[in-house]
Motif scaffolding. Structure first.
Motif: not given
Length: 409
Positions: A38-63
């Motif tokens: 998909l020819s991702a660049g640095p910004a796209s890879m940053g978003v992909l990496t961020a989304l992998e960890a995002l559940p820990s920020l927004v869902l951790a306490l609820f879970l």
């Protein structure tokens, strides 16, 4: 009962081995499909990496509250099923040539949420399978050893599968591994007691988890140190595949070989943590482990022939993995020994929030840094940043907060 004769734990252990092997394949294959297909660049890879960890920020306490109010064995089963189905949509979309970065973003976030629930339930479920607390360090070391064994085989297998059969096939292997792991876990028929009925509202339940966490200064110190490390580590992850492919010109198989070398560190940690902790204690050995987290610095310093580059980066990841897993085993054992079972899910969610909650910002920061300064200079600065865990853990060691109860005079 010895761990070897504990049938539910043995089945749980094998299921963990299988699902983690597939996960290691996808952790290499997903960013590779983003970069190569998909020819991702640095910004796209940053978003992909961020989304992998995002559940820990927004869902951790609820879970965390959710995990403490459900049967944990059943929750683990359905988390495996859900991850297998979601990951399976990636090779399916690739087969019909409709795969996009948007789909990778959605799947990455959703799988990250299920993985978070699994992780919280997993830590809280081990004391159910291993009721003898004297065996908890050995049980956690066994699980870490299993994770490390798969970390050795998985990336190498993933790199080989991507090289020979394409990244979608490699991801399909991960999907199947989760489904088989769910069946194995159910076959073990481990105890799955109902949680104690709790009528407390959500916010008071969360506060109880925070209070249990704050009451253990050793756990707080390791978590704060690892959280500061994780911010920079997620930033490194955002740039690493791009750097390896575009500047070092390494093949998927070579990247897999580096991962295999690096995963020998967690493997060694799973073997030595119990005897090292018994022989030297957990106080200053934890400080040494924190210093090893600076192994990331070897990545941007690697140069020369491909074999030397692979060996240099592999050594850095070996040291890094050894330090991380040692600290995780020590912290997990402290958690299970010092916090009552009904609070383990919530206390674990606080830990996950502190550590992985920094991941989205770290991933975005890494992508921005790579786009602004370049990949190599960015990785140098981030490698220095991963040593930020040392002051936290050294201070706790000096205050005597990192010793186990049976090490205290």
């Amino acid at each position: 009962m010895s761990l070897r004769r504990n049938r539910p734990f043995a089945f749980f252990w094998v299921a963990q081995l299988l699902s983690n092997a597939g996960t290691q394949v996808s952790e290499l294959a997903v960013p590779l499909i983003a970069v190569l297909t998909l020819s991702a660049g640095p910004a796209s890879m940053g978003v992909l990496t961020a989304l992998e960890a995002l559940p820990s920020l927004v869902l951790a306490l609820f879970l965390g509250v959710f995990v403490d109010r459900l049967r944990r064995g059943r929750l683990l089963f359905w988390c495996n099923i859900g991850q297998g189905v979601l990951i399976g949509t990636v090779p399916l979309a690739a087969a019909f040539d409709v795969l996009t970065m948007a789909q990778l973003y959605v799947v990455t976030f959703a799988v990250g949420g299920l993985a978070l629930a699994y992780s919280l339930a997993h830590t809280a479920y081990i004391p159910v399978l291993v009721p003898d607390r004297r065996q908890l360090t050995a049980a956690n070391s066994s699980i870490a050893l299993t994770d490390s064994v798969t970390a050795v085989a998985g990336p190498g297998l993933g790199g080989l599968l991507v090289q020979l059969l394409t990244a979608p096939v490699a991801i399909a292997v991960d999907s199947a591994s989760f489904l088989v792991a769910a069946v194995l876990q159910a076959s073990g028929r481990g105890p799955d007691p109902s949680p104690i009925a709790e009528k407390t509202r959500f916010l008071p339940s969360v506060r109880a988890g925070f209070a249990a966490f704050r009451g253990q200064p050793g756990i707080v110190a390791i978590t704060a140190g690892k959280g500061s490390f994780d911010f920079f580590q997620w930033a490194v992850i955002a740039l690493y595949i791009l750097y390896a492919v575009r500047e070092l010109h390494l093949s998927p198989a070579a990247i897999g070989a580096i991962a295999v070398l690096g995963s020998l560190g967690p493997l060694l940690a799973g073997v030595i943590t119990t005897p090292v902790s018994r022989r030297f204690g957990t106080t200053w050995t934890s400080v040494v482990a924190a210093i090893l987290l600076g192994g990331n610095l070897l990545t941007p310093l690697a140069a020369g022939p491909d074999l030397l580059v692979i060996a240099t980066i592999g050594l850095g990841q070996f040291l890094l993995g050894l330090g991380v897993v040692f600290l995780i085993i020590v912290r997990s054992t402290m958690l299970q020994r010092s916090i009552e079972p009904g609070l383990l899910g919530r206390a674990g969610s606080v830990i996950r929030l502190v550590e992985w909650g920094a991941g989205p910002l770290g991933g975005l920061f890494g992508g921005l840094l790579g786009a602004t300064l370049g990949l190599r200079p960015g990785l140098v600065l981030l490698g220095i940043g991963t040593l930020s865990a040392v002051p936290w853990i050294a201070t706790a060691a000096a205050r005597g907060h990192l010793s186990m109860p049976d090490e205290r005079g």
